[in-house]
Scaffold this motif. Sequence first.
Motif, PDB file in Angstrom:
ATOM      1  N   TRP A  67      10.931  24.451   2.863  1.00  0.00           N
ATOM      2  CA  TRP A  67      11.755  23.255   3.366  1.00  0.00           C
ATOM      3  C   TRP A  67      10.873  22.637   4.690  1.00  0.00           C
ATOM      4  N   GLU A  68      11.374  21.496   5.203  1.00  0.00           N
ATOM      5  CA  GLU A  68      10.914  20.962   6.295  1.00  0.00           C
ATOM      6  C   GLU A  68      11.640  21.900   7.502  1.00  0.00           C
ATOM      7  N   LYS A  69      10.609  21.892   8.590  1.00  0.00           N
ATOM      8  CA  LYS A  69      11.099  22.863   9.779  1.00  0.00           C
ATOM      9  C   LYS A  69      12.488  22.414  10.337  1.00  0.00           C
TER      10      LYS A  69
END
Length: 194
Positions: A67-69
């Motif tokens: 996932w995105e940070k």
Amino acid sequence: MISHTPNFTGWSAAILHREDSNTERLMRQFGLLGIRATQQWLPLAAADLPDIVLVDADQGFDDLLPWEKENPPKPVVALLGSEAPGRIAWALGCGAGAIIAKPIATSAVYPALVMALSIHEERKAVADKLQHLEERVRLRPLVHAAVEKLMAARKLDEEGAYRLLRDCAMRRRLPMEQIAAFILGGAEPLPEAI
């Protein structure tokens, strides 16, 4: 934010850590808590996300999590034995809501799970509220246009037209933006001044 102590029975967990005595303690503790856990040191697949993720923050790398940070879809707990600021920052950047210090003490596991779940739910609630507010701001020009239409049609000042729109929305129990869109689209007759 959770208002009760959660029961993790039936949950699934992924431990992203090389096998060692820490992962053995975690697996035993998860068994006692009724959590089905897997341990791996491979990137986690987005299609197979468990209910909670535990990640080695000492050796973790960006592609380990799908996932995105700072925007995890599931609660995250960092497993950390280092005091290095870069490793702590990496854990926070991955969205960790709790940290369990290594070597892992079994008494630290349940509180960390509760904390990670609580932080995750709080973040989701804030994100949902922000999205709702952004949508309302995006639709504000509709409200302004409806107020102008009411001012012209009902010979009202701006305050009176706004009040009329607000009262109509309250009576219908709908957001002002929705009533404004109905009025502008012709789906709603112009409300009468009271």
